[in-house]
Design a protein around this motif. Structure first.
Motif, PDB file in Angstrom:
ATOM      1  N   VAL A   1       0.851  -1.182   0.000  1.00 31.68           N
ATOM      2  CA  VAL A   1       0.000   0.000   0.000  1.00 31.68           C
ATOM      3  C   VAL A   1       0.887   1.232   0.000  1.00 31.68           C
ATOM      4  CG1 VAL A   1      -1.724   1.276   1.317  1.00 31.68           C
ATOM      5  CG2 VAL A   1      -1.846  -1.199   1.190  1.00 31.68           C
ATOM      6  N   SER A   2       0.485   2.219  -0.756  1.00 29.36           N
ATOM      7  CA  SER A   2       1.227   3.465  -0.844  1.00 29.36           C
ATOM      8  C   SER A   2       1.354   4.128   0.525  1.00 29.36           C
ATOM      9  CB  SER A   2       0.510   4.402  -1.804  1.00 29.36           C
ATOM     10  OG  SER A   2       0.993   5.710  -1.686  1.00 29.36           O
ATOM     11  N   GLU A   3       2.445   4.825   0.716  1.00 28.10           N
ATOM     12  CA  GLU A   3       2.659   5.568   1.962  1.00 28.10           C
ATOM     13  C   GLU A   3       1.587   6.641   2.150  1.00 28.10           C
ATOM     14  OE1 GLU A   3       4.890   5.188   4.599  1.00 28.10           O
ATOM     15  OE2 GLU A   3       5.188   3.275   3.595  1.00 28.10           O
ATOM     16  N   ASP A   4       0.992   7.085   1.064  1.00 26.65           N
ATOM     17  CA  ASP A   4      -0.063   8.094   1.151  1.00 26.65           C
ATOM     18  C   ASP A   4      -1.255   7.591   1.953  1.00 26.65           C
ATOM     19  OD1 ASP A   4       1.563   9.540  -0.534  1.00 26.65           O
ATOM     20  OD2 ASP A   4       0.340   9.206  -2.314  1.00 26.65           O
ATOM     21  N   HIS A   5      -1.411   6.287   2.019  1.00 26.94           N
ATOM     22  CA  HIS A   5      -2.553   5.684   2.706  1.00 26.94           C
ATOM     23  C   HIS A   5      -2.226   5.281   4.150  1.00 26.94           C
ATOM     24  CE1 HIS A   5      -5.067   5.036  -0.940  1.00 26.94           C
ATOM     25  NE2 HIS A   5      -3.890   5.105  -1.526  1.00 26.94           N
ATOM     26  N   ARG A   6      -0.982   5.400   4.554  1.00 32.13           N
ATOM     27  CA  ARG A   6      -0.523   4.862   5.838  1.00 32.13           C
ATOM     28  C   ARG A   6      -1.366   5.327   7.031  1.00 32.13           C
ATOM     29  NH1 ARG A   6       3.677   2.354   8.459  1.00 32.13           N
ATOM     30  NH2 ARG A   6       4.880   2.106   6.570  1.00 32.13           N
ATOM     31  N   ALA A   7      -1.559   6.602   7.195  1.00 31.76           N
ATOM     32  CA  ALA A   7      -2.255   7.114   8.391  1.00 31.76           C
ATOM     33  C   ALA A   7      -3.685   6.566   8.476  1.00 31.76           C
ATOM     34  CB  ALA A   7      -2.260   8.635   8.398  1.00 31.76           C
ATOM     35  N   LEU A   8      -4.398   6.561   7.354  1.00 31.07           N
ATOM     36  CA  LEU A   8      -5.778   6.064   7.376  1.00 31.07           C
ATOM     37  C   LEU A   8      -5.826   4.553   7.572  1.00 31.07           C
ATOM     38  CD1 LEU A   8      -7.479   8.269   4.655  1.00 31.07           C
ATOM     39  CD2 LEU A   8      -7.589   8.489   7.143  1.00 31.07           C
ATOM     40  N   VAL A   9      -4.871   3.839   6.987  1.00 30.26           N
ATOM     41  CA  VAL A   9      -4.818   2.385   7.180  1.00 30.26           C
ATOM     42  C   VAL A   9      -4.564   2.067   8.651  1.00 30.26           C
ATOM     43  CG1 VAL A   9      -3.504   0.304   6.671  1.00 30.26           C
ATOM     44  CG2 VAL A   9      -4.187   1.825   4.812  1.00 30.26           C
ATOM     45  N   GLU A  10      -3.662   2.794   9.271  1.00 27.58           N
ATOM     46  CA  GLU A  10      -3.388   2.564  10.689  1.00 27.58           C
ATOM     47  C   GLU A  10      -4.621   2.857  11.544  1.00 27.58           C
ATOM     48  OE1 GLU A  10       0.210   4.773  11.416  1.00 27.58           O
ATOM     49  OE2 GLU A  10       1.441   3.191  10.520  1.00 27.58           O
ATOM     50  N   ARG A  11      -5.397   3.872  11.182  1.00 29.23           N
ATOM     51  CA  ARG A  11      -6.655   4.147  11.894  1.00 29.23           C
ATOM     52  C   ARG A  11      -7.622   2.983  11.710  1.00 29.23           C
ATOM     53  NH1 ARG A  11      -9.369   9.501  10.402  1.00 29.23           N
ATOM     54  NH2 ARG A  11     -10.885   8.643  11.839  1.00 29.23           N
ATOM     55  N   ALA A  12      -7.681   2.436  10.492  1.00 24.80           N
ATOM     56  CA  ALA A  12      -8.576   1.307  10.230  1.00 24.80           C
ATOM     57  C   ALA A  12      -8.147   0.076  11.028  1.00 24.80           C
ATOM     58  CB  ALA A  12      -8.603   0.992   8.741  1.00 24.80           C
ATOM     59  N   VAL A  13      -6.849  -0.166  11.128  1.00 22.37           N
ATOM     60  CA  VAL A  13      -6.340  -1.286  11.925  1.00 22.37           C
ATOM     61  C   VAL A  13      -6.752  -1.105  13.381  1.00 22.37           C
ATOM     62  CG1 VAL A  13      -4.252  -2.394  12.821  1.00 22.37           C
ATOM     63  CG2 VAL A  13      -4.410  -1.832  10.386  1.00 22.37           C
ATOM     64  N   ASP A  14      -6.528   0.080  13.908  1.00 23.49           N
ATOM     65  CA  ASP A  14      -6.878   0.360  15.309  1.00 23.49           C
ATOM     66  C   ASP A  14      -8.385   0.329  15.545  1.00 23.49           C
ATOM     67  OD1 ASP A  14      -4.189   0.671  15.887  1.00 23.49           O
ATOM     68  OD2 ASP A  14      -4.243   2.861  15.765  1.00 23.49           O
ATOM     69  N   GLY A  15      -9.174   0.693  14.532  1.00 20.21           N
ATOM     70  CA  GLY A  15     -10.612   0.775  14.684  1.00 20.21           C
ATOM     71  C   GLY A  15     -11.365  -0.512  14.428  1.00 20.21           C
ATOM     72  N   CYS A  16     -10.703  -1.520  13.879  1.00 16.53           N
ATOM     73  CA  CYS A  16     -11.391  -2.773  13.572  1.00 16.53           C
ATOM     74  C   CYS A  16     -11.872  -3.434  14.867  1.00 16.53           C
ATOM     75  CB  CYS A  16     -10.477  -3.726  12.811  1.00 16.53           C
ATOM     76  SG  CYS A  16     -11.257  -5.312  12.417  1.00 16.53           S
ATOM     77  N   PRO A  17     -13.185  -3.609  15.016  1.00 13.98           N
ATOM     78  CA  PRO A  17     -13.702  -4.162  16.268  1.00 13.98           C
ATOM     79  C   PRO A  17     -13.301  -5.615  16.515  1.00 13.98           C
ATOM     80  CG  PRO A  17     -15.482  -3.847  14.694  1.00 13.98           C
ATOM     81  CD  PRO A  17     -14.249  -3.262  14.089  1.00 13.98           C
ATOM     82  N   ARG A  18     -12.918  -6.335  15.485  1.00 15.23           N
ATOM     83  CA  ARG A  18     -12.530  -7.743  15.636  1.00 15.23           C
ATOM     84  C   ARG A  18     -11.027  -7.944  15.500  1.00 15.23           C
ATOM     85  NH1 ARG A  18     -14.581 -11.443  17.789  1.00 15.23           N
ATOM     86  NH2 ARG A  18     -14.289 -12.956  16.153  1.00 15.23           N
ATOM     87  N   LEU A  19     -10.264  -6.859  15.329  1.00 11.13           N
ATOM     88  CA  LEU A  19      -8.806  -6.936  15.170  1.00 11.13           C
ATOM     89  C   LEU A  19      -8.434  -7.860  14.006  1.00 11.13           C
ATOM     90  CD1 LEU A  19      -7.838  -7.154  18.944  1.00 11.13           C
ATOM     91  CD2 LEU A  19      -8.009  -5.103  17.525  1.00 11.13           C
ATOM     92  N   ALA A  20      -9.207  -7.767  12.931  1.00 11.62           N
ATOM     93  CA  ALA A  20      -9.018  -8.644  11.781  1.00 11.62           C
ATOM     94  C   ALA A  20      -7.992  -8.123  10.787  1.00 11.62           C
ATOM     95  CB  ALA A  20     -10.351  -8.858  11.055  1.00 11.62           C
ATOM     96  N   ILE A  21      -7.568  -6.873  10.937  1.00 19.08           N
ATOM     97  CA  ILE A  21      -6.640  -6.262   9.991  1.00 19.08           C
ATOM     98  C   ILE A  21      -5.299  -6.053  10.680  1.00 19.08           C
ATOM     99  CG2 ILE A  21      -6.218  -4.306   8.460  1.00 19.08           C
ATOM    100  CD1 ILE A  21      -9.238  -3.727   8.652  1.00 19.08           C
ATOM    101  N   SER A  22      -4.233  -6.396   9.970  1.00 16.98           N
ATOM    102  CA  SER A  22      -2.886  -6.133  10.467  1.00 16.98           C
ATOM    103  C   SER A  22      -2.021  -5.614   9.321  1.00 16.98           C
ATOM    104  CB  SER A  22      -2.267  -7.403  11.069  1.00 16.98           C
ATOM    105  OG  SER A  22      -2.177  -8.417  10.102  1.00 16.98           O
ATOM    106  N   VAL A  23      -0.964  -4.946   9.671  1.00 11.82           N
ATOM    107  CA  VAL A  23      -0.027  -4.434   8.677  1.00 11.82           C
ATOM    108  C   VAL A  23       1.385  -4.828   9.062  1.00 11.82           C
ATOM    109  CG1 VAL A  23      -1.441  -2.469   7.959  1.00 11.82           C
ATOM    110  CG2 VAL A  23       0.170  -2.192   9.820  1.00 11.82           C
ATOM    111  N   THR A  24       2.198  -5.015   8.055  1.00 10.75           N
ATOM    112  CA  THR A  24       3.624  -5.267   8.255  1.00 10.75           C
ATOM    113  C   THR A  24       4.389  -4.368   7.319  1.00 10.75           C
ATOM    114  OG1 THR A  24       3.607  -7.066   6.629  1.00 10.75           O
ATOM    115  CG2 THR A  24       3.341  -7.674   8.941  1.00 10.75           C
ATOM    116  N   ASP A  25       5.539  -3.931   7.774  1.00  8.13           N
ATOM    117  CA  ASP A  25       6.434  -3.162   6.924  1.00  8.13           C
ATOM    118  C   ASP A  25       7.450  -4.108   6.331  1.00  8.13           C
ATOM    119  OD1 ASP A  25       5.483  -0.478   7.181  1.00  8.13           O
ATOM    120  OD2 ASP A  25       6.213  -0.496   9.240  1.00  8.13           O
ATOM    121  N   GLN A  26       7.600  -4.047   5.033  1.00  4.72           N
ATOM    122  CA  GLN A  26       8.562  -4.899   4.340  1.00  4.72           C
ATOM    123  C   GLN A  26       9.894  -4.155   4.255  1.00  4.72           C
ATOM    124  OE1 GLN A  26       7.779  -8.104   3.337  1.00  4.72           O
ATOM    125  NE2 GLN A  26       5.895  -7.676   4.433  1.00  4.72           N
ATOM    126  N   PRO A  27      11.005  -4.855   4.418  1.00  4.61           N
ATOM    127  CA  PRO A  27      12.318  -4.178   4.328  1.00  4.61           C
ATOM    128  C   PRO A  27      12.596  -3.694   2.924  1.00  4.61           C
ATOM    129  CG  PRO A  27      12.583  -6.549   4.711  1.00  4.61           C
ATOM    130  CD  PRO A  27      11.119  -6.246   4.690  1.00  4.61           C
TER     131      PRO A  27
END
Length: 71
Positions: free
Chosen positions: A45-71
């Protein structure tokens, strides 16, 4: 940044879609998915989306979304 969605946990609450509508939507089974338009050719995912994606991860009521940073 790569996004993973645990389809076993996702209840289709659409919180991710509400918080990051350019990145997520629900499929025909009401399961969260990452929109192809949000992905770069390398599958990240583009860095432009990072802040909103992180909000979505934190906001998921079932904790179904996760993100990883690739080297």
């Amino acid at each position: 940044m790569r996004i993973s969605i645990d389809r076993g946990l996702c209840e289709g609450n659409a919180v991710c879609e509400a918080l990051a509508p350019l990145t997520f939507d629900l499929d025909e089974n009401d399961q969260a998915r990452v929109l192809a338009e949000a992905l770069r050719p390398d599958g990240e995912v583009s860095e432009d989306h990072r802040a909103l994606v992180e909000r979505a991860v934190d906001g998921c009521p079932r904790l179904a979304i996760s993100v990883t940073d690739q080297p």
